[in-house]
Design an enzyme around this catalytic site. Structure first.
Site, PDB file in Angstrom:
ATOM      1  N   CYS A   1      33.951  12.956  34.742  1.00 42.74           N
ATOM      2  CA  CYS A   1      34.844  12.016  35.431  1.00 42.74           C
ATOM      3  C   CYS A   1      34.049  10.808  35.920  1.00 42.74           C
ATOM      4  O   CYS A   1      32.944  10.930  36.436  1.00 42.74           O
ATOM      5  CB  CYS A   1      35.574  12.617  36.627  1.00 42.74           C
ATOM      6  SG  CYS A   1      36.618  14.002  36.209  1.00 42.74           S
TER       7      CYS A   1
ATOM      8  N   ARG B   1      31.946   9.284  30.676  1.00 39.04           N
ATOM      9  CA  ARG B   1      31.875  10.452  31.552  1.00 39.04           C
ATOM     10  C   ARG B   1      33.084  11.373  31.391  1.00 39.04           C
ATOM     11  O   ARG B   1      33.094  12.498  31.916  1.00 39.04           O
ATOM     12  CB  ARG B   1      31.782  10.014  33.013  1.00 39.04           C
ATOM     13  CG  ARG B   1      30.582   9.147  33.307  1.00 39.04           C
ATOM     14  CD  ARG B   1      30.611   8.677  34.735  1.00 39.04           C
ATOM     15  NE  ARG B   1      30.346   9.774  35.637  1.00 39.04           N
ATOM     16  CZ  ARG B   1      29.159  10.099  36.099  1.00 39.04           C
ATOM     17  NH1 ARG B   1      28.108   9.405  35.744  1.00 39.04           N
ATOM     18  NH2 ARG B   1      28.994  11.109  36.910  1.00 39.04           N
TER      19      ARG B   1
ATOM     20  N   TRP C   1      37.720  13.975  32.965  1.00 40.56           N
ATOM     21  CA  TRP C   1      37.409  15.089  32.074  1.00 40.56           C
ATOM     22  C   TRP C   1      38.049  16.300  32.740  1.00 40.56           C
ATOM     23  O   TRP C   1      37.626  16.725  33.808  1.00 40.56           O
ATOM     24  CB  TRP C   1      35.901  15.264  31.935  1.00 40.56           C
ATOM     25  CG  TRP C   1      35.512  16.270  30.891  1.00 40.56           C
ATOM     26  CD1 TRP C   1      35.372  16.056  29.554  1.00 40.56           C
ATOM     27  CD2 TRP C   1      35.209  17.657  31.113  1.00 40.56           C
ATOM     28  NE1 TRP C   1      35.010  17.220  28.925  1.00 40.56           N
ATOM     29  CE2 TRP C   1      34.902  18.215  29.845  1.00 40.56           C
ATOM     30  CE3 TRP C   1      35.173  18.473  32.229  1.00 40.56           C
ATOM     31  CZ2 TRP C   1      34.565  19.555  29.682  1.00 40.56           C
ATOM     32  CZ3 TRP C   1      34.841  19.811  32.076  1.00 40.56           C
ATOM     33  CH2 TRP C   1      34.532  20.337  30.800  1.00 40.56           C
TER      34      TRP C   1
ATOM     35  N   ASN D   1      35.691  13.531  41.474  1.00 42.01           N
ATOM     36  CA  ASN D   1      34.826  14.057  40.418  1.00 42.01           C
ATOM     37  C   ASN D   1      34.203  15.334  40.948  1.00 42.01           C
ATOM     38  O   ASN D   1      33.612  15.314  42.036  1.00 42.01           O
ATOM     39  CB  ASN D   1      33.740  13.020  40.085  1.00 42.01           C
ATOM     40  CG  ASN D   1      32.677  13.576  39.155  1.00 42.01           C
ATOM     41  OD1 ASN D   1      32.957  14.468  38.357  1.00 42.01           O
ATOM     42  ND2 ASN D   1      31.472  13.057  39.247  1.00 42.01           N
ATOM     43  N   GLY D   2      34.354  16.437  40.226  1.00 41.40           N
ATOM     44  CA  GLY D   2      33.761  17.700  40.684  1.00 41.40           C
ATOM     45  C   GLY D   2      34.797  18.804  40.661  1.00 41.40           C
ATOM     46  O   GLY D   2      35.854  18.665  40.035  1.00 41.40           O
TER      47      GLY D   2
ATOM     48  N   GLU E   1      18.002  20.180  17.238  1.00 36.64           N
ATOM     49  CA  GLU E   1      18.650  18.920  17.629  1.00 36.64           C
ATOM     50  C   GLU E   1      19.542  18.383  16.493  1.00 36.64           C
ATOM     51  O   GLU E   1      20.649  17.894  16.744  1.00 36.64           O
ATOM     52  CB  GLU E   1      17.566  17.897  18.027  1.00 36.64           C
ATOM     53  CG  GLU E   1      18.048  16.483  18.282  1.00 36.64           C
ATOM     54  CD  GLU E   1      19.023  16.338  19.460  1.00 36.64           C
ATOM     55  OE1 GLU E   1      19.325  17.336  20.113  1.00 36.64           O
ATOM     56  OE2 GLU E   1      19.493  15.222  19.677  1.00 36.64           O
TER      57      GLU E   1
ATOM     58  N   LYS F   1      23.554  17.722  16.983  1.00 45.34           N
ATOM     59  CA  LYS F   1      24.175  16.424  16.709  1.00 45.34           C
ATOM     60  C   LYS F   1      25.358  16.586  15.754  1.00 45.34           C
ATOM     61  O   LYS F   1      26.406  15.999  15.941  1.00 45.34           O
ATOM     62  CB  LYS F   1      23.157  15.448  16.089  1.00 45.34           C
ATOM     63  CG  LYS F   1      22.187  14.843  17.062  1.00 45.34           C
ATOM     64  CD  LYS F   1      22.849  13.794  17.923  1.00 45.34           C
ATOM     65  CE  LYS F   1      22.229  13.666  19.293  1.00 45.34           C
ATOM     66  NZ  LYS F   1      22.233  14.769  20.183  1.00 45.34           N
TER      67      LYS F   1
ATOM     68  N   GLU G   1      28.365  18.376  17.532  1.00 46.68           N
ATOM     69  CA  GLU G   1      29.117  17.642  18.558  1.00 46.68           C
ATOM     70  C   GLU G   1      29.814  16.409  17.991  1.00 46.68           C
ATOM     71  O   GLU G   1      30.853  16.002  18.494  1.00 46.68           O
ATOM     72  CB  GLU G   1      28.246  17.288  19.774  1.00 46.68           C
ATOM     73  CG  GLU G   1      27.163  16.271  19.552  1.00 46.68           C
ATOM     74  CD  GLU G   1      26.398  15.943  20.837  1.00 46.68           C
ATOM     75  OE1 GLU G   1      26.949  16.048  21.926  1.00 46.68           O
ATOM     76  OE2 GLU G   1      25.210  15.576  20.715  1.00 46.68           O
TER      77      GLU G   1
ATOM     78  N   HIS H   1      14.096  37.070   8.712  1.00 40.25           N
ATOM     79  CA  HIS H   1      14.493  38.073   9.707  1.00 40.25           C
ATOM     80  C   HIS H   1      16.007  38.109   9.893  1.00 40.25           C
ATOM     81  O   HIS H   1      16.490  38.678  10.865  1.00 40.25           O
ATOM     82  CB  HIS H   1      13.772  37.792  11.036  1.00 40.25           C
ATOM     83  CG  HIS H   1      12.288  37.827  10.887  1.00 40.25           C
ATOM     84  ND1 HIS H   1      11.581  39.004  10.835  1.00 40.25           N
ATOM     85  CD2 HIS H   1      11.380  36.835  10.722  1.00 40.25           C
ATOM     86  CE1 HIS H   1      10.290  38.739  10.658  1.00 40.25           C
ATOM     87  NE2 HIS H   1      10.148  37.428  10.586  1.00 40.25           N
TER      88      HIS H   1
ATOM     89  N   LYS I   1      29.739  12.746  28.822  1.00 41.82           N
ATOM     90  CA  LYS I   1      28.303  12.480  28.765  1.00 41.82           C
ATOM     91  C   LYS I   1      27.537  13.170  29.885  1.00 41.82           C
ATOM     92  O   LYS I   1      26.490  13.756  29.659  1.00 41.82           O
ATOM     93  CB  LYS I   1      28.050  10.972  28.827  1.00 41.82           C
ATOM     94  CG  LYS I   1      26.572  10.641  28.737  1.00 41.82           C
ATOM     95  CD  LYS I   1      26.293   9.609  27.719  1.00 41.82           C
ATOM     96  CE  LYS I   1      24.823   9.405  27.494  1.00 41.82           C
ATOM     97  NZ  LYS I   1      24.330  10.231  26.394  1.00 41.82           N
TER      98      LYS I   1
HETATM   99  O1  M6R Z   1      22.117  13.825  31.134  1.00 39.27           O
HETATM  100  P1  M6R Z   1      21.342  14.991  30.589  1.00 39.27           P
HETATM  101  O2  M6R Z   1      20.165  14.575  29.778  1.00 39.27           O
HETATM  102  O3  M6R Z   1      20.967  15.974  31.675  1.00 39.27           O
HETATM  103  O4  M6R Z   1      22.347  15.751  29.629  1.00 39.27           O
HETATM  104  C1  M6R Z   1      21.965  16.955  29.031  1.00 39.27           C
HETATM  105  C2  M6R Z   1      22.924  17.356  27.933  1.00 39.27           C
HETATM  106  O5  M6R Z   1      24.219  17.501  28.455  1.00 39.27           O
HETATM  107  C3  M6R Z   1      22.968  16.314  26.812  1.00 39.27           C
HETATM  108  O6  M6R Z   1      21.707  16.113  26.253  1.00 39.27           O
HETATM  109  C4  M6R Z   1      23.945  16.760  25.707  1.00 39.27           C
HETATM  110  O7  M6R Z   1      23.459  17.896  25.068  1.00 39.27           O
HETATM  111  C5  M6R Z   1      24.212  15.640  24.708  1.00 39.27           C
HETATM  112  N1  M6R Z   1      25.624  15.538  24.458  1.00 39.27           N
HETATM  113  C6  M6R Z   1      23.549  15.849  23.391  1.00 39.27           C
HETATM  114  O8  M6R Z   1      23.791  14.806  22.512  1.00 39.27           O
END
Ligand code: M6R
Length: 615
Positions: free
Chosen positions: A2, A27, A76, A102-103, A484, A488, A491, A507, A610
């Site tokens: 949010c 956000r 959100w 927010n929260g 990673e 990517k 998501e 394994h 984010k």
């Molecule tokens: O703001 P932060 O770096 O703490 O966020 C951590 C993760 O939420 C963030 O890296 C998330 O995995 C991204 N969406 C990855 O692209």
């Protein structure tokens, strides 16, 4: 999650609020809303499910009376689905007071029951409306929004940033925060509130971060900050060094495309001023210098992409500084009984500096005597302020939900930290240190070379837009990159993807290989004497023999992979530990292009936000 923005001043508030929400939309983007006290002194509220555009198109089609006091929210969803009714702002029972949040208010059910018992009714399923009704009730008794807040905040459990305005107090916005972020933007004859500085950076570069359990009241010409009991709190303004233009797309098709293009600068800016005479200089760590020198263990805490950066930090810290390192996901850390002591240095990594899981883990570690050092990208972030020392990355604002330039900046900061510790602890000699710093210094140019392969990768991605599953393999520093690459793709393109340590294949995971299965393999350099290159080439042969379609990321001139790879993406030559900073970029571009080829929103993938500011 949010985004929150508040404004009091001398100009029409709607434009300020919508501009702020646009910059905060990363956000959360399930719904958006604004509340203003209009020129006639009446509270007017407008909110819609969907992205901010849904609201702005409606406001353009049917313009509303504006005023100079307002609050805005981009959501959100947590409690209650993303509907018009559940969108913020929420109103007090007399319709004169509006609240955004927010929260998560964890005890909202009990509070709601109490209020229903008193005859109050509710229009939404949200926890936020409970706070709005409580504030309305207390306002009736006190006639003052700040006093009403003071009475209400003590009753709320959980995490919240709340902003409110009341029709009878034009020119006043009041906010409170616990475990969620809130920053004041200081203007001339106007003041702002935001979840982060992006909300108002186009209007002012002076800001004040609000501390834990504090209430802030802003008026056009004054701000007042107190604790929850009403005691005045001293404020410490800081200058925002982000260029407001950095938070715009600047002609790129998406923020993500722009942010990938900024990776060479993100690395260069994170190094800038920190390397001199063959040494790393990090004066911001002076306060914890002796603990760093004597640390018997480093514990890295982070989530998502930041945790993969942390894994790379482990390789560098162990090799260069000779200190044992563990890497943990923040949310797994504090729910057991981790062994930490005064000689444990906890390094947290967070782009936003607001990730609730990481923030709570840092607090937990600090309470148990660890020295805490945070690596953050957002100035004034809560995690940085809650740590004993902060090392900022200078990647500039990262708006796309998928983290890209922040990742390479985090790895750069970790490598600087490792090299700093290496000299403090006399673990590398002068030549080794200088060689590593030279490699680091050469990275921005090498990243520019990798970016030149973008079209080739776009082509590859377009040809794979119907793919249902992709695997990623790597060993040593290639392993976090495999993880990673898979994250990517999941998501952004909503494709099943998994990253594996290549040595783990036999394994179990090799059972997944069937004819046509796409597999990205991060291939280490063959030039390193300790190289795992032959082993990775063997792994490629094993899966190739079972029909896998191999896409190798290999350094220029590596011909050993050619007979076994269907596609090869080249990266420039560098030393082994630096390879991940280059090999990650093609995987970021690939995920972005595949998502774009599927017609998906690259900057705002479904279900995500984010900053994950709830647990
Ligand atoms: O703001 P932060 O770096 O703490 O966020 C951590 C993760 O939420 C963030 O890296 C998330 O995995 C991204 N969406 C990855 O692209």
């Amino acid at each position: 999650m949010c985004g929150i923005v508040g404004y009091v001043g001398n100009r029409p508030s709607l434009g300020v609020l919508i501009g702020g929400l646009r910059r905060l939309e990363y956000r959360g983007y399930d719904s958006a809303g604004v509340a203003m006290i209009d020129a006639g002194g009446r509270l007017s509220t407008h909110k819609r499910a969907g992205k901010l555009n849904v609201l702005t198109e409606e406001l353009t089609a049917s313009p509303i009376a504006d005023g100079t006091t307002g609050i805005g929210h981009t959501r959100w969803a947590t409690h209650g689905g993303p509907t018009d009714r559940n969108a913020h702002p929420h109103l007090g029972d007399d319709g004169k007071l509006a609240v955004i949040h927010n929260g998560i208010i964890e005890n909202f059910s009990a509070l709601k029951e109490e209020l229903v018992g008193e005859g109050f009714t509710f229009a939404s399923e949200t926890d936020t409306e409970v706070a709005a009704v409580l504030l309305g009730r207390e306002y009736r008794e006190t006639g003052d929004l700040t006093l009403a807040f003071r009475r209400v905040v003590g009753r709320l459990h959980g995490a919240f940033t709340l902003l409110a305005l009341h029709e009878d107090q034009p020119g006043v916005v009041v906010g409170a925060r616990r475990n969620s972020p809130l920053v004041i933007g200081l203007g001339e004859g106007e003041n702002f509130l935001g979840s982060d500085v992006a909300a108002f950076v186009e209007h002012t570069r002076r800001a004040v971060a609000i501390g834990q359990d504090q209430i802030v009241t802003i008026r056009p010409d004054a701000i007042e900050v107190t604790d929850f009991e009403g005691n005045a709190v001293e404020t410490h303004p800081f200058e925002i060094d982000w260029n407001p233009a950095a938070a715009d797309k600047g002609g790129w098709s998406s923020f993500m495309a722009k942010e990938i293009s900024e990776e060479p600068d993100a690395v260069a800016n994170t190094m800038r001023g920190r390397i001199a005479d063959g040494q790393v200089s990090l004066p911001e760590l002076d306060g914890v210098g002796s603990v760093l020198a004597d640390a018997d263990r480093v514990l890295i805490l982070a989530c998502g992409t930041a945790a993969y950066a942390g894994m790379l930090g482990k390789y560098a810290l162990e090799k260069w500084a000779g200190v044992p390192v563990d890497v943990e996901l923040s949310h797994e850390f504090r729910y057991r009984e981790p062994v930490i002591g005064p000689r444990t240095v906890v390094v947290s990594i967070s782009q936003s500096g607001e990730t609730m899981d990481t923030l709570m883990a840092v607090k937990y570690a600090r309470e148990r005597g660890a020295t805490t050092l945070s690596i953050c990208n957002t100035q004034g972030a809560t995690i940085a302020r809650e740590s004993d020392a902060a090392l900022y990355t200078h990647a500039g604002p990262e708006v796309a939900v998928a983290s890209t330039k922040a990742f390479v900046a985090q790895v750069t900061a970790l490598y600087l930290l490792a090299l700093h510790l290496a000299s403090v602890r006399s673990h590398l000699d002068e030549t080794q240190l200088r060689d590593a710093l030279d490699e680091l210094g050469a990275l921005p140019d090498k990243l520019r070379t990798v970016l030149e392969t973008a079209e080739e990768i776009q082509e590859l991605a377009r040809g794979m837009s119907d793919t249902r599953s992709v695997l990623f393999l790597g060993r040593h520093v290639g392993y976090p990159i495999a993880l990673e690459g898979a994250l990517k793709l999941k998501e952004l393109a909503y494709i099943h993807a998994e990253g594996f340590a290549a040595g783990e294949l036999k394994h179990g995971p090799i059972a997944l290989i069937e004819p046509g299965q796409r597999v990205f393999v991060v291939v280490p350099s063959p030039r390193d004497s300790n190289s795992l290159h032959p082993k990775v080439v063997s792994n490629i042969q094993e899966i190739r023999a079972r029909g896998a379609h191999i896409i190798a990321i290999a350094e220029q001139g590596d011909v050993a992979v050619l007979p076994f790879a269907d596609d090869v993406i080249r990266i420039p030559l560098t030393a082994a530990l630096f390879e991940p900073l280059l090999s990650v970029v093609p995987l970021q571009i690939f995920a972005m292009e595949l998502a774009a080829a599927k017609g998906l929103d690259v900057d705002q993938p479904r279900n995500l936000a984010k900053s994950v500011t709830v647990e």
